[in-house]
Design a protein around this motif. Structure first.
Motif, PDB file in Angstrom:
ATOM      1  N   ASN A  47      -3.426   1.532   5.314  1.00 26.64           N
ATOM      2  CA  ASN A  47      -3.770   0.978   4.050  1.00 26.64           C
ATOM      3  C   ASN A  47      -3.135   1.356   2.891  1.00 26.64           C
ATOM      4  N   ILE A  48      -2.260   2.683   2.934  1.00 32.84           N
ATOM      5  CA  ILE A  48      -1.675   3.213   2.074  1.00 32.84           C
ATOM      6  C   ILE A  48      -0.603   2.318   1.288  1.00 32.84           C
ATOM      7  N   VAL A  49       0.489   1.803   2.083  1.00 31.60           N
ATOM      8  CA  VAL A  49       1.507   0.966   1.503  1.00 31.60           C
ATOM      9  C   VAL A  49       1.001  -0.247   0.932  1.00 31.60           C
ATOM     10  N   PRO A  50      -0.076  -1.271   1.458  1.00 30.61           N
ATOM     11  CA  PRO A  50      -0.398  -2.286   0.648  1.00 30.61           C
ATOM     12  C   PRO A  50      -1.359  -1.654  -0.561  1.00 30.61           C
ATOM     13  N   ARG A  51      -1.952  -0.624  -0.629  1.00 37.24           N
ATOM     14  CA  ARG A  51      -2.768  -0.215  -1.710  1.00 37.24           C
ATOM     15  C   ARG A  51      -1.866   0.316  -2.756  1.00 37.24           C
ATOM     16  N   LEU A  52      -0.683   0.889  -2.399  1.00 38.50           N
ATOM     17  CA  LEU A  52       0.441   1.216  -3.361  1.00 38.50           C
ATOM     18  C   LEU A  52       1.115   0.027  -4.300  1.00 38.50           C
ATOM     19  N   GLN A  53       1.377  -0.955  -3.215  1.00 36.54           N
ATOM     20  CA  GLN A  53       1.932  -2.237  -3.769  1.00 36.54           C
ATOM     21  C   GLN A  53       0.873  -2.771  -4.734  1.00 36.54           C
ATOM     22  N   GLN A  54      -0.373  -2.849  -4.426  1.00 30.66           N
ATOM     23  CA  GLN A  54      -1.525  -3.624  -5.185  1.00 30.66           C
ATOM     24  C   GLN A  54      -1.552  -2.715  -6.528  1.00 30.66           C
ATOM     25  N   GLY A  55      -1.491  -1.324  -6.450  1.00 29.45           N
ATOM     26  CA  GLY A  55      -1.713  -0.370  -7.592  1.00 29.45           C
ATOM     27  C   GLY A  55      -0.397  -0.700  -8.521  1.00 29.45           C
ATOM     28  N   ARG A  56       0.742  -1.144  -7.967  1.00 32.14           N
ATOM     29  CA  ARG A  56       1.915  -1.153  -9.057  1.00 32.14           C
ATOM     30  C   ARG A  56       1.575  -2.472  -9.770  1.00 32.14           C
ATOM     31  N   TYR A  57       1.211  -3.763  -8.861  1.00 30.37           N
ATOM     32  CA  TYR A  57       1.295  -4.813  -9.683  1.00 30.37           C
ATOM     33  C   TYR A  57       0.021  -5.051 -10.604  1.00 30.37           C
ATOM     34  N   THR A  58      -1.122  -4.499 -10.148  1.00 28.99           N
ATOM     35  CA  THR A  58      -2.236  -4.971 -10.648  1.00 28.99           C
ATOM     36  C   THR A  58      -2.788  -3.634 -11.484  1.00 28.99           C
TER      37      THR A  58
END
Length: 625
Positions: A47-58
């Protein structure tokens, strides 16, 4: 290079818990090992990668690698094979903080990261299909995903935020490593260049790094890429100490700086802009009422003392050529097919020159070593020739743009004063048109050009002549003194007044030698292959000499050199199929024959059969279609 924004999945109800989970993880990292292990088991590593991506955008969830427990990073690294990049970024973050800024340790960490990214960058440059894909370049993607790009920007700009007394001087090697890694990430990972371009403070800060010769190359390369995707053009007057910065450049740096300037003084192409609303169009129309940023930047450059004079010296500087360099030049042109950046060649030439200096300092009796040393001594010389050609391409482009701007008369006066045209005339046979290029296709508007340096030089040279001659009395500087006298004789025999601009031309500023630049251009124009796209640019350049108030003397000067017969041959007898070339020849024919009875007599003499008469409208129809 920059595609549209990436899509991310919509936030569900469970996303409200993610900030709290991030806090739990941080507490676990600071607490005992049992707590950290428990949290790691509760949250799956993938889950690390999608959560980092979401953290960047949201903004919901972790945005930095420091917010993720080290044990979790190591566990996921073993599975995903990230080559330890997240852990290295984490170490870089810890050792670069203001209260713990061990710059030597930071540099060591960057030395570990750099090879992982440079291999992908080289693969990107050498590949035919230059499309940045996450699957092809995982290292640069992971480096950016875990906050490496933002961290390097912080490290570079940190001295600007610290008080003057507490500023810690960064080593040149550390700056170079940061810039190189940023550049490699930009070319391999979508969105990075665009993100950096949106930080105007960082873009302007980069210009301050160009004062150091050791970091100039990396800085200029990165700036060029960033400005290439920046939607809003920067204003040159915002660059700190621009006049002193330009004055500090040597001629080689100034030529490379012209690559950057070309982006800042040319009007941006907004044809692919995604903002086509009425509000956006209305705002654009209001901006268009005053001078554009490109025009303001042109004025800024013209106000820099000695700037145009230095460009003229660069454009007309001679190159000392030695025997046997043509084969090396041809080989270098093949290399240039993938070395598509003049600054890359700059670095190669620098390394080759150093290698030659080292080899010349040690003598060896062995014949093989001596032969290798001689080979190395010839290679840098040929590279210098190619380098000089590429310099002139950049300089001529900047001069051409300035000639087409609102300050045209001022630019014309300066180019005449600094003898640009006589200097180019002296270089014509030795460098600009020393051989005929083949297999060149005329590019359309906004089409990517992959021409060799010699082809690019010819095109920029012809464009410059076109801009220089068009509707301006300085066009007679393309002639020498004897040719100017010839214009006077033509007017005298025709019993018409001599053109005032010819009389007022300063003879000390015209071309020297047996032939002027216009005559040399006519000679190569007649020798050009039938389907060569250079015919288009040559015809445009000659036509610009005739534009404006019709001059009988100018027309007869060209008619006496067989231009009309050459045009009719290309239109009727050469079987030329290029619409662009045919159209340019018809335009030139119109200017050459306008109000000139002698031209019509020559035309009738050439088109003397029914077949040729019928060929003219057919060719004209082909050109129109």
């Amino acid at each position: 290079m920059e595609p549209g924004r990436r899509r991310h999945r919509p936030i569900g109800r469970a996303d409200g818990l993610r900030p709290q989970l991030s806090v739990v993880r941080e507490m676990a990292a600071a607490g005992p090992p049992e707590l950290s292990s428990a949290v790691s088991r509760c949250v799956r590593p993938h889950n690390i990668v999608p959560r980092l991506q979401q953290g960047r955008y949201t903004g919901h969830g972790p945005t930095r690698v420091s917010q993720i427990p080290d044990s979790l990073l190591r566990e996921r690294d073993k599975i995903a094979k990230w080559n330890g990049i997240p852990h290295l970024v984490q170490k870089l973050y810890e050792n670069s903080q203001p209260n713990n800024d061990d710059l030597l340790l930071c540099q060591g960490i960057l030395k570990e990261i750099a090879p992982l990214l440079s291999m992908e960058a080289m693969a990107f440059v050498t590949e035919d299909g230059k499309v940045a894909q996450e699957s092809k370049f995982p290292n640069t993607h992971i480096f950016d995903l875990f906050g490496g790009v933002d961290l390097l920007v912080e490290i570079l700009m940190r001295p600007t935020l610290a008080p003057q007394k507490k500023k810690q001087k960064m080593s040149e090697d550390l700056i170079k490593d940061c810039l190189s890694i940023l550049y490699n990430t930009c070319i391999c990972t979508d969105g990075v260049t665009k993100r950096l371009s949106e930080r105007n403070d960082f873009v302007l800060f980069l210009f301050t790094l160009m004062t150091n010769k050791k970091t100039f190359l990396q800085t200029a390369t990165l700036i060029e890429d960033i400005l290439g995707v920046k939607k809003e053009m920067i204003q040159l007057e915002d660059i700190p100490n621009l006049t002193n910065l330009v004055a500090s450049f040597d001629q080689q740096q100034l030529a490379n700086f012209c690559r950057i300037l070309s982006v800042t003084i040319s009007e941006l192409d907004t044809g692919n802009d995604d903002k086509h609303t009425l509000l956006a169009k209305n705002a654009q129309q209001k901006k268009a009422a005053g001078p554009s940023r490109a025009e303001i930047n042109q004025v800024t450059l013209l106000n820099i003392p000695g700037f145009i004079e230095r460009l003229c010296k660069l454009a007309t500087r001679k190159v000392s050529e030695t025997a046997g360099t043509s084969n090396f030049l041809q080989e270098l042109e093949e290399w240039y097919a993938w070395l598509d950046n003049a600054l890359v060649l700059n670095a190669l030439m620098h390394m080759a020159t150093e290698e030659t200096d080292q080899s010349s300092s040690t003598e060896s009796a062995d014949e093989s070593v001596l032969a290798a040393s001689q080979l190395r001594s010839r290679l840098p010389q040929s590279m210098k020739i190619m380098h000089e050609i590429m310099y002139k391409v950049e300089v001529l482009y900047v001069l051409c743009v300035l000639l087409m701007g609102r300050q045209r008369n001022q630019v014309h006066k300066m180019l005449a004063e600094f003898c640009l045209i006589p200097g180019l005339n002296n270089l014509f046979d030795k460098l600009i048109w020393r051989k005929h290029s083949t297999n060149h296709v005329l590019h359309g508007q906004n089409q990517i050009c992959d021409c060799s340096p010699e082809i690019s030089l010819k095109i920029q040279f012809l464009r410059l002549l076109q801009s220089f001659s068009d509707h301006h009395e300085n066009k007679y500087l393309l002639l020498n003194s004897q040719e100017l006298n010839e214009l006077g004789v033509i007017s005298l025999r025709a019993n018409i007044p001599e053109v005032e601009a010819v009389v007022n031309t300063d003879r000390s500023l015209v071309c020297d030698g047996k032939k002027g630049l216009l005559t040399r251009l006519l000679q190569v124009m007649k020798k050009e292959p039938v389907e060569s796209s250079f015919r288009f640019w040559q015809a445009r350049a000659v036509e610009s000499f005739l534009r404006g108030v019709t001059s009988y003397a100018d027309q007869m000067f060209l008619l006496k050199r067989g231009l009309l017969e050459h045009i009719l041959f290309c239109i009727i007898d050469s079987e030329c199929k290029s619409r662009d070339v045919l159209q340019s020849y018809f335009d030139l024919l119109g200017e050459l024959m306008k109000f000139n009875i002698d031209a019509f007599r020559r035309f009738n003499k050439y088109v003397n059969t029914e077949e040729k008469v019928s060929d003219v409208p057919l060719t004209l129809q082909w050109a129109d279609n």
